[in-house]
Structure formats: C-alpha cells, structure tokens
Design an enzyme around this catalytic site. Structure first.
Site, short mmCIF file in Angstrom:
data_model
loop_
_atom_site.label_atom_id
_atom_site.label_comp_id
_atom_site.label_asym_id
_atom_site.label_seq_id
_atom_site.Cartn_x
_atom_site.Cartn_y
_atom_site.Cartn_z
N GLY A 248 -27.08 -17.70 4.91
CA GLY A 248 -28.51 -17.90 4.69
C GLY A 248 -28.76 -19.25 4.07
O GLY A 248 -27.96 -20.18 4.24
N SER A 249 -29.84 -19.34 3.32
CA SER A 249 -30.23 -20.62 2.74
C SER A 249 -29.34 -21.00 1.55
O SER A 249 -28.80 -20.12 0.86
CB SER A 249 -31.68 -20.54 2.28
OG SER A 249 -31.82 -19.52 1.31
N GLU A 251 -30.37 -22.21 -1.15
CA GLU A 251 -31.10 -21.74 -2.34
C GLU A 251 -30.63 -20.32 -2.72
O GLU A 251 -30.27 -20.06 -3.87
CB GLU A 251 -32.58 -21.76 -1.96
CG GLU A 251 -33.55 -21.22 -2.94
CD GLU A 251 -34.90 -20.88 -2.24
OE1 GLU A 251 -35.10 -21.27 -1.05
OE2 GLU A 251 -35.72 -20.21 -2.89
N GLY A 253 -27.92 -18.90 -1.61
CA GLY A 253 -26.47 -19.00 -1.85
C GLY A 253 -26.16 -19.20 -3.33
O GLY A 253 -25.27 -18.56 -3.90
N GLU A 270 -22.05 -19.16 4.01
CA GLU A 270 -22.35 -20.05 5.13
C GLU A 270 -23.81 -20.43 4.98
O GLU A 270 -24.69 -19.60 5.19
CB GLU A 270 -22.06 -19.33 6.44
CG GLU A 270 -21.48 -20.25 7.48
CD GLU A 270 -22.46 -20.52 8.59
OE1 GLU A 270 -23.31 -21.42 8.39
OE2 GLU A 270 -22.39 -19.85 9.62
N CYS A 304 -27.95 -22.89 11.97
CA CYS A 304 -27.51 -23.67 10.80
C CYS A 304 -26.76 -24.92 11.21
O CYS A 304 -26.80 -25.92 10.50
CB CYS A 304 -26.69 -22.79 9.86
SG CYS A 304 -25.43 -21.88 10.72
#
Ligand code: ADP
Ligand code: MG
Length: 499
Positions: A248-249, A251, A253, A270, A304
């Site tokens: 995900g993002s 942020e 993470g 990731e 991504c």
C-alpha cells in the site's frame, strides 16, 4: 438501505455471487462481523453500490488470529506433507481457471479494470503464481554447514514457517495482491489473516470459497474485510501475529512499522514508487513508444511500479512525447465491462480528486498539459491519460506518487551515464525503472546505476511469477514473488549436533 445495482453485463454466476451475503471467513466458518456492521462496496465505473460486506474490526481480527494460531499449532496443516500442500495450492489454481469468467467479471466490476485485462491477465497470472509457489512447497530446504569449532559436529539449517501471518493488501489488483500474499504463505506452511482493501473485497472473498473447496484446513486462511484504521491497524498491532506483510502507501507503511514494534513482529512492505523511464536517442521507437505508454497507463496508472517519470534524450524528446500522446489519445476509456474498453476508471471519487488535484498543482507550477488532463464523462471516476511536459524535479507531480494515469516528461542533454542516473535516482522511491536503448553497454551500465528493485531493458517490466518485486529506499522492505518471496515466510533455524 438502497437497492444493490446489478450491472446488466454480469454473467449469472457473478450476479449470484453479488446477491449472496458477504461475511468474514474465520476458522472455516463464514461469520457476520461481531459488531453486526456492514459496509458498501462500489462499482467505480458508475459509483453505484454493488454489494454490502461485513465490517470486521479489532474484535474480529482477534477471533481470526486465534483461529490461525490454533490451525498453526494444533491443526492438521502442520502434519500435511509438503507434497500435499503443493497439490492443494495447485488445485486452487485449477479452480481459479474453472471460475475465471465469474472472477474476472467481479474483479472488473469492483476495481474498474477492463474485463479483458482481468480475464487475460489478473486471473491467469494469479493461477500461475499459485502453481509457481505450489512447486516450491516441496523445495524449501536448508544447508549443511562446515564449522570449525573443535570437535565433531553435524550442523545444518532448516527453514520453518514463520507462523501466523497478517496480510494487508491494496485495491489496485485485488485478486493478484491476495495471491502474491497467500501463495508463498501457504507454500511455506504458515497460517494467515488476510485483510482486503475496503474498496475491493469481493474477489478475495470468492477466493476464500475456493480455498475451502480445495480442502485447505479450517483456520489456515482467514479473511476479514474491513477498514484500514480499524481491522488493518488491529492486524499490525496484534501480539499474536508473527509477521505482517503489507502492500500500500508509504504513509501507511510507516504506521504499520510503528504498530508492529509492540511485539517486534517481522514486517515486509511493498510501498510507493515513482519509477524512472529513460529513453536514449538510439532506442527503437517502435518498441519504446508503446512500451512507455503501457508502462504508465496500464490499470489507469494505479500500479506501484508504473513508469511515471520519463527522461528522454533531447534529440528524441519531441518524437517520444508526441508518440505517447498519439497512443494515449487512442486508448479507449470506459466501463470495465464494456466491449473494447482498454482503460477503466480510477478506484474512487477520492482518488479521482487526488489525481486531478495533482494535475492542477503541476499546471500551477508551470507544467504544460501535453495530453489529457481532464475527466471523462460525469458518471464514474474516469480520467484521461495525461502527459505533463515542462516538468522539473521541484514539482510535486515529479516527486510524489500520483497513482493515476499521469506521466511527467523531462528531457536530458547529456551522454554521462552517472549524471543521467543521478536524475533518475533523485526520488525517495526505488521500486522499478526502465531503460530504452539498442546499446548493450549503455543498457547494462544503466541497469547497475538505477537504485530500484526491478529494472526493465526495452520493456517496462514483467508480471512473471518468478521475478522478485520490491523496493530500494522508501519503496519497501523485502521482495515478493520468485524464490525470494518464500524467505519472507520462513525463519531459519540452525541445528548443531555434537557427535
Ligand atoms: P490508499 O490510501 O490508496 O487506499 P492505503 O495504503 O491507505 O492506500 O491502503 C492499503 C491497505 O492498507 C488497505 O487494505 C487499507 O485498508 C490498509 N490500511 C489503511 N490504513 C491502515 C492502517 N492505519 N493500519 C493498517 N492498515 C491500513
Ligand atoms: Mg490510505
């Protein structure tokens, strides 16, 4: 409650799935959320509600973790041979293929991607990854070590399953992302609590049914649909989880890393990307132009590893940008279930506004909109494939991940590969990159210089199951897929036997 929208193009099986109740898979049973709450899931092509799904939160995660722990420690899963584990995973791939039309329709409807992409790419690639990992189930080995400690020893390592794994996935490839996470966890013998993205819970739930159908024991895979700040946060913080895998993002993470510190669970991430695409003047334009176009606009740019920063040599810059703009203008944007659609909507109103806001920020900072730039239609969340020129590394559109169909084009007038690489590497991210040239030496020298987890030469990337994917720098921790992907789900144990 509003009536659910049944899209007229859905087949009978997909329509029947939508009409079912969508509960949580915990310990082999389908249960409502303990709170009794449900939430809506949408078709981003119309903005209409297509299903209501149980809203799991911390209490449900707790139940799921207990079920996964029980299955890991006391269930039959630990006694099943690696060969039989592999066979179950293989059969799961067979079932995905047998139900491919239905699953592809659900994926296209819930995510927005074109049915042809879902049917010809997402579903078969997921089946392929399950099979790839099924093969590894019997090939998880350690090493025999030669040690120099005085005496006589037999010393070796074994790789054991890491235990109960929490997996939190995004909405851009709901089935594929579930597969990337589940396949290696199953191959290594772990048990799982999976949380799909709140925008796209449907195909993971259908996969849960198939997991039951192939006879993977109860509690091995638990699926809890719900929101990030509740269910997701509960996974990241749960003391009963040995490892959390997140896509995900960046942020979120960071939030996951902090939450995971409580019991120091293992973490793999990731995260975002802002991947450079470098076109040298000698590149074969008939390969580079469609390759770069595909590299940014596939899946409406919601990838991504999307090649979102173009660096083209001054000598070819205009040709490259005009070529991409021409191709972009021909991309058929439409509802994922319509015939001939090549690019669907972005995932949500929020995402559409976010992407549009970035385009506006670019304009305000002096960028030129060379193609696209606007919304398509007034129903659903469709955006035009967009190219921004006159961009520079100070702009937010160049620095930040947009996660939409927006390419930032820049030129270089230089033959020094170190300087070109410096520009390409001027990013907090390091997920992927591509190099377009006919010169073998330039290709390999640049491949070494780009600080990213995946480099394409005359291709932006590949989705093959054997290729590890993940990031340098703030793009993440660890690599998924390939043989490397297994290591995220095992612990190494050394055994020293004094003879
Ligand atoms: P986006 O903002 O594009 O939806 P996110 O990184 O927020 O991307 O979401 C990816 C996944 O992370 C989703 O499954 C989401 O529910 C989950 N998530 C979001 N916030 C949190 C959080 N605070 N803790 C754990 N998971 C989260
Ligand atoms: Mg978010």
């Amino acid at each position: 409650m509003n009536q659910l929208f049944i899209h007229p193009r859905l087949g009978k099986k997909a329509a029947a799935f939508l009409a079912r109740e969508h509960k949580l898979l915990i310990g082999g049973k389908w249960l409502p959320a303990r709170s009794g709450k449900v939430f809506d899931t949408y078709d981003p092509g119309t903005g209409r509600v297509i299903a209501r799904v149980a809203e799991g939160d911390a209490g449900d995660i707790d139940l799921a973790v207990n079920a996964a722990r029980e299955a890991f420690e006391n269930g039959p899963w630990g006694r099943i041979t690696p060969s039989d584990r592999g066979k179950m995973i293989w059969r799961l791939a067979d079932l995905l293929e047998q139900n491919a039309d239905e699953i592809a329709e659900l994926e296209a409807l819930n995510n927005g991607k074109s049915l042809s992409t879902a049917r010809n790419s997402d579903v078969p690639l997921s089946a392929d990854l399950f099979r790839y990992m099924a093969g590894w189930a019997t090939k998880i080995t350690g090493e025999t070590l030669s040690i120099s400690t005085p005496g006589t020893y037999h010393t070796f390592t074994v790789r054991e399953p890491i235990g109960v794994v929490g997996q939190i996935i995004p909405w851009n490839g709901p089935l594929a992302m579930a597969t990337w996470k589940l396949a290696p966890a199953l191959a290594t013998g772990c048990t799982v609590v999976l949380k799909p993205a709140e925008q796209t819970p449907l195909t993971a739930l259908r996969l849960g049914e198939l997991i039951q159908e192939v006879g993977i024991p109860d509690g091995v895979v638990n699926i809890v649909t719900g929101f990030g700040h509740t269910a997701g946060a509960a996974i990241a913080a749960h003391p009963g989880i040995d490892k959390v895998a997140f896509t995900g993002s960046s942020e979120v993470g960071r939030i996951i890393v902090k939450a995971a510190a409580g019991n120091l669970k293992k973490v793999s991430l990731e995260l975002g990307g802002k991947s450079p695409v470098i076109v040298f003047p000698d590149a074969d334009m008939s390969v580079a132009v469609p390759g770069v176009t595909q590299g940014i606009f596939a899946n409406s740019g919601q990838v991504c590893t999307a090649g979102s920063r173009l660096f083209a040599h001054k000598k070819v810059f205009d040709r490259v940008v005009e070529g991409i703009a021409e191709q972009a203008s021909k991309i058929r944007v439409g509802h994922g279930l319509n015939d001939g659609t090549q690019m669907g909507p972005v995932i949500s109103q929020v995402q559409m506004e976010r992407v549009s806001d970035y385009i506006e920020q670019g304009r305000a900072a002096g960028a030129t909109v060379a193609a696209g730039g606007g919304r398509v239609g007034d129903e659903g969340y469709f955006l035009e494939p967009t190219i921004l020129t006159d961009t520079n590394p100070e702009m937010s559109v160049v620095r930040e991940e947009i996660f939409g169909p927006v390419l930032c084009a820049m030129s270089f007038d230089d033959d020094d590969l170190d300087r070109i690489a410096k520009q390409a590497n001027d990013s907090i991210y390091g997920l992927a990159g591509s190099i377009w040239t006919r010169d073998l030496s330039t290709a390999h020298k640049m491949a070494r210089r780009i600080r990213a987890g995946r480099i394409g030469v005359n291709v932006h990337g590949s989705t093959d199951a054997a290729i590890p994917t993940g990031g340098f720098k703030e793009s993440g921790w660890g690599r998924e897929k390939g043989h490397e992907g297994l290591h995220l789900y095992t612990e190494v144990k050394s055994v020293i036997v004094a003879l």
